[in-house]
Design a protein around this motif. Structure first.
Motif, PDB file in Angstrom:
ATOM      1  N   THR A 109     -22.133  72.140  -6.768  1.00 58.70           N
ATOM      2  CA  THR A 109     -21.780  71.072  -5.838  1.00 58.70           C
ATOM      3  C   THR A 109     -23.068  70.590  -5.170  1.00 58.70           C
ATOM      4  N   GLY A 110     -23.172  69.302  -4.957  1.00 59.75           N
ATOM      5  CA  GLY A 110     -24.412  68.773  -4.397  1.00 59.75           C
ATOM      6  C   GLY A 110     -25.557  68.813  -5.403  1.00 59.75           C
ATOM      7  N   GLY A 111     -25.219  68.756  -6.670  1.00 59.17           N
ATOM      8  CA  GLY A 111     -26.235  68.878  -7.729  1.00 59.17           C
ATOM      9  C   GLY A 111     -27.188  67.703  -7.822  1.00 59.17           C
ATOM     10  N   ALA A 112     -26.888  66.613  -7.124  1.00 65.29           N
ATOM     11  CA  ALA A 112     -27.809  65.471  -7.118  1.00 65.29           C
ATOM     12  C   ALA A 112     -28.775  65.532  -5.939  1.00 65.29           C
ATOM     13  N   GLY A 113     -28.639  66.572  -5.155  1.00 68.04           N
ATOM     14  CA  GLY A 113     -29.506  66.718  -3.990  1.00 68.04           C
ATOM     15  C   GLY A 113     -30.818  67.401  -4.328  1.00 68.04           C
ATOM     16  N   PHE A 114     -31.615  67.604  -3.312  1.00 65.66           N
ATOM     17  CA  PHE A 114     -32.953  68.179  -3.501  1.00 65.66           C
ATOM     18  C   PHE A 114     -32.863  69.578  -4.113  1.00 65.66           C
ATOM     19  N   ILE A 115     -32.154  70.452  -3.462  1.00 62.32           N
ATOM     20  CA  ILE A 115     -32.062  71.835  -3.952  1.00 62.32           C
ATOM     21  C   ILE A 115     -31.172  71.904  -5.194  1.00 62.32           C
ATOM     22  N   GLY A 116     -30.017  71.217  -5.129  1.00 55.46           N
ATOM     23  CA  GLY A 116     -29.067  71.294  -6.234  1.00 55.46           C
ATOM     24  C   GLY A 116     -29.659  70.833  -7.550  1.00 55.46           C
ATOM     25  N   TRP A 149     -22.992  76.376  -4.313  1.00 58.86           N
ATOM     26  CA  TRP A 149     -22.657  75.358  -3.326  1.00 58.86           C
ATOM     27  C   TRP A 149     -23.927  74.817  -2.690  1.00 58.86           C
ATOM     28  N   CYS A 150     -24.283  73.595  -3.061  1.00 61.72           N
ATOM     29  CA  CYS A 150     -25.454  72.949  -2.466  1.00 61.72           C
ATOM     30  C   CYS A 150     -25.060  71.673  -1.742  1.00 61.72           C
ATOM     31  N   ALA A 151     -23.769  71.345  -1.759  1.00 56.63           N
ATOM     32  CA  ALA A 151     -23.311  70.163  -1.035  1.00 56.63           C
ATOM     33  C   ALA A 151     -23.472  70.418   0.453  1.00 56.63           C
ATOM     34  N   ASN A 152     -24.079  69.477   1.081  1.00 58.48           N
ATOM     35  CA  ASN A 152     -24.361  69.619   2.502  1.00 58.48           C
ATOM     36  C   ASN A 152     -23.251  68.937   3.291  1.00 58.48           C
ATOM     37  N   LEU A 193     -20.817  68.315  -9.191  1.00 63.30           N
ATOM     38  CA  LEU A 193     -19.901  67.528  -8.350  1.00 63.30           C
ATOM     39  C   LEU A 193     -20.703  67.013  -7.166  1.00 63.30           C
ATOM     40  N   ASP A 194     -20.769  65.699  -7.040  1.00 65.30           N
ATOM     41  CA  ASP A 194     -21.573  65.118  -5.962  1.00 65.30           C
ATOM     42  C   ASP A 194     -20.999  63.769  -5.570  1.00 65.30           C
ATOM     43  N   ASN A 195     -21.038  63.481  -4.292  1.00 63.67           N
ATOM     44  CA  ASN A 195     -20.558  62.167  -3.845  1.00 63.67           C
ATOM     45  C   ASN A 195     -21.706  61.191  -3.575  1.00 63.67           C
ATOM     46  N   PHE A 196     -22.926  61.629  -3.830  1.00 69.30           N
ATOM     47  CA  PHE A 196     -24.124  60.801  -3.680  1.00 69.30           C
ATOM     48  C   PHE A 196     -24.273  60.240  -2.265  1.00 69.30           C
ATOM     49  N   SER A 197     -23.788  60.970  -1.296  1.00 73.47           N
ATOM     50  CA  SER A 197     -23.947  60.523   0.089  1.00 73.47           C
ATOM     51  C   SER A 197     -25.398  60.651   0.534  1.00 73.47           C
ATOM     52  N   THR A 198     -26.050  61.716   0.126  1.00 72.34           N
ATOM     53  CA  THR A 198     -27.479  61.868   0.414  1.00 72.34           C
ATOM     54  C   THR A 198     -28.265  62.171  -0.859  1.00 72.34           C
ATOM     55  N   GLY A 199     -27.562  62.474  -1.934  1.00 76.24           N
ATOM     56  CA  GLY A 199     -28.229  62.757  -3.205  1.00 76.24           C
ATOM     57  C   GLY A 199     -28.621  61.484  -3.918  1.00 76.24           C
ATOM     58  N   HIS A 200     -29.400  61.653  -4.983  1.00 80.38           N
ATOM     59  CA  HIS A 200     -29.922  60.491  -5.701  1.00 80.38           C
ATOM     60  C   HIS A 200     -29.678  60.628  -7.198  1.00 80.38           C
ATOM     61  N   GLY A 223     -17.648  62.438  -6.765  1.00 82.38           N
ATOM     62  CA  GLY A 223     -16.550  62.482  -5.811  1.00 82.38           C
ATOM     63  C   GLY A 223     -16.864  63.443  -4.688  1.00 82.38           C
ATOM     64  N   ASP A 224     -15.924  63.510  -3.771  1.00 75.96           N
ATOM     65  CA  ASP A 224     -16.116  64.315  -2.566  1.00 75.96           C
ATOM     66  C   ASP A 224     -15.404  65.655  -2.717  1.00 75.96           C
ATOM     67  N   ILE A 225     -16.123  66.717  -2.444  1.00 73.67           N
ATOM     68  CA  ILE A 225     -15.557  68.057  -2.569  1.00 73.67           C
ATOM     69  C   ILE A 225     -14.390  68.264  -1.593  1.00 73.67           C
ATOM     70  N   CYS A 226     -14.351  67.467  -0.545  1.00 73.83           N
ATOM     71  CA  CYS A 226     -13.262  67.592   0.434  1.00 73.83           C
ATOM     72  C   CYS A 226     -11.975  66.908  -0.035  1.00 73.83           C
TER      73      CYS A 226
HETATM   74  N1  LIG Z   1     -33.929  71.376   1.741  1.00 71.49           N
HETATM   75  C1  LIG Z   1     -34.251  72.476   2.444  1.00 71.49           C
HETATM   76  O1  LIG Z   1     -35.415  72.787   2.734  1.00 71.49           O
HETATM   77  C2  LIG Z   1     -33.151  73.419   2.879  1.00 71.49           C
HETATM   78  C3  LIG Z   1     -33.504  74.633   3.477  1.00 71.49           C
HETATM   79  C4  LIG Z   1     -32.507  75.515   3.868  1.00 71.49           C
HETATM   80  C5  LIG Z   1     -31.180  75.192   3.667  1.00 71.49           C
HETATM   81  N2  LIG Z   1     -30.848  74.019   3.099  1.00 71.49           N
HETATM   82  C6  LIG Z   1     -29.443  73.715   2.912  1.00 71.49           C
HETATM   83  O2  LIG Z   1     -29.182  73.598   1.513  1.00 71.49           O
HETATM   84  C7  LIG Z   1     -28.196  72.596   1.303  1.00 71.49           C
HETATM   85  C8  LIG Z   1     -28.724  71.496   0.384  1.00 71.49           C
HETATM   86  O3  LIG Z   1     -29.900  70.945   0.956  1.00 71.49           O
HETATM   87  P1  LIG Z   1     -30.658  69.739   0.264  1.00 71.49           P
HETATM   88  O4  LIG Z   1     -31.977  69.610   0.916  1.00 71.49           O
HETATM   89  O5  LIG Z   1     -30.601  69.880  -1.226  1.00 71.49           O
HETATM   90  O6  LIG Z   1     -29.736  68.513   0.748  1.00 71.49           O
HETATM   91  P2  LIG Z   1     -29.444  67.144   0.003  1.00 71.49           P
HETATM   92  O7  LIG Z   1     -28.870  66.224   1.004  1.00 71.49           O
HETATM   93  O8  LIG Z   1     -30.613  66.683  -0.784  1.00 71.49           O
HETATM   94  O9  LIG Z   1     -28.306  67.572  -1.034  1.00 71.49           O
HETATM   95  C9  LIG Z   1     -26.953  67.695  -0.659  1.00 71.49           C
HETATM   96  C10 LIG Z   1     -26.136  67.101  -1.776  1.00 71.49           C
HETATM   97  O10 LIG Z   1     -24.756  67.270  -1.456  1.00 71.49           O
HETATM   98  C11 LIG Z   1     -24.089  66.045  -1.733  1.00 71.49           C
HETATM   99  N3  LIG Z   1     -22.910  66.038  -0.876  1.00 71.49           N
HETATM  100  C12 LIG Z   1     -22.866  65.994   0.480  1.00 71.49           C
HETATM  101  N4  LIG Z   1     -21.616  66.034   0.916  1.00 71.49           N
HETATM  102  C13 LIG Z   1     -20.829  66.105  -0.195  1.00 71.49           C
HETATM  103  C14 LIG Z   1     -19.445  66.153  -0.393  1.00 71.49           C
HETATM  104  N5  LIG Z   1     -18.592  66.147   0.648  1.00 71.49           N
HETATM  105  N6  LIG Z   1     -18.953  66.220  -1.660  1.00 71.49           N
HETATM  106  C15 LIG Z   1     -19.813  66.226  -2.711  1.00 71.49           C
HETATM  107  N7  LIG Z   1     -21.157  66.180  -2.583  1.00 71.49           N
HETATM  108  C16 LIG Z   1     -21.651  66.127  -1.337  1.00 71.49           C
HETATM  109  C17 LIG Z   1     -25.092  64.958  -1.413  1.00 71.49           C
HETATM  110  O11 LIG Z   1     -24.820  63.727  -2.010  1.00 71.49           O
HETATM  111  C18 LIG Z   1     -26.363  65.599  -1.950  1.00 71.49           C
HETATM  112  O12 LIG Z   1     -26.565  65.299  -3.313  1.00 71.49           O
HETATM  113  C19 LIG Z   1     -27.818  72.057   2.697  1.00 71.49           C
HETATM  114  O13 LIG Z   1     -26.669  72.725   3.153  1.00 71.49           O
HETATM  115  C20 LIG Z   1     -29.019  72.405   3.529  1.00 71.49           C
HETATM  116  O14 LIG Z   1     -28.674  72.565   4.895  1.00 71.49           O
HETATM  117  C21 LIG Z   1     -31.809  73.118   2.698  1.00 71.49           C
END
Ligand SMILES: NC(=O)c1ccc[n+]([C@@H]2O[C@H](COP(=O)([O-])OP(=O)(O)OC[C@H]3O[C@@H](n4cnc5c(N)ncnc54)[C@H](O)[C@@H]3O)[C@@H](O)[C@H]2O)c1
Length: 94
Positions: A14-21, A83-86, A38-45, A61-64
């Motif tokens: 989840t949140g696989g389009a995000g930084f960590i995911g 779980w990487c969705a934030n 699974l990602d809703n691209f709210s903050t992911g790219h 889509g949204d995990i919620c």
């Molecule tokens: N980046 C860091 O340095 C860091 C450090 C410690 C902890 N974290 C935690 O790790 C997690 C991921 O961080 P990140 O930097 O990759 O954030 P990010 O915003 O880049 O990634 C989060 C991803 O979750 C997706 N998302 C958000 N809400 C969603 C939903 N309801 N349904 C589906 N997808 C959803 C976003 O579109 C995004 O792709 C966060 O919980 C963050 O607090 C991050």
């Protein structure tokens, strides 16, 4: 759960389009895992997944959203999920 009940190499991120995911997705693919994102691209790219497009099963889509969450876990149970969705609502599914 036995291997007939699930695709044992499939991992849901989840949140696989995000930084960590997205880094986790790439690493899982390197390790030979099948990956579903699974990602809703709210903050992911989308560009974070360009390199792996065609190698992952992407659900936008949204995990919620319960139907979306159910879709992510079907048709067979998912043996592992990262779980990487934030989202502040993540506790809803536990
Ligand atoms: N980046 C860091 O340095 C860091 C450090 C410690 C902890 N974290 C935690 O790790 C997690 C991921 O961080 P990140 O930097 O990759 O954030 P990010 O915003 O880049 O990634 C989060 C991803 O979750 C997706 N998302 C958000 N809400 C969603 C939903 N309801 N349904 C589906 N997808 C959803 C976003 O579109 C995004 O792709 C966060 O919980 C963050 O607090 C991050």
């Amino acid at each position: 759960m036995n291997s007939e009940d699930a695709n044992m190499s499939l991992c849901l991120v989840t949140g696989g389009a995000g930084f960590i995911g997205s880094h986790i997705v790439r690493r899982l693919l390197e390790l030979g895992q099948d990956v579903r994102v699974l990602d809703n691209f709210s903050t992911g790219h989308r560009k974070n997944l360009t390199e792996v497009a065609g190698r992952i099963d992407l659900i936008e889509g949204d995990i919620c959203d319960m139907p979306t969450a159910q879709r992510a876990g079907s048709p067979k149970p998912i043996p592992s999920a990262l779980w990487c969705a934030n989202t502040k609502y993540q506790g809803m599914l536990y």
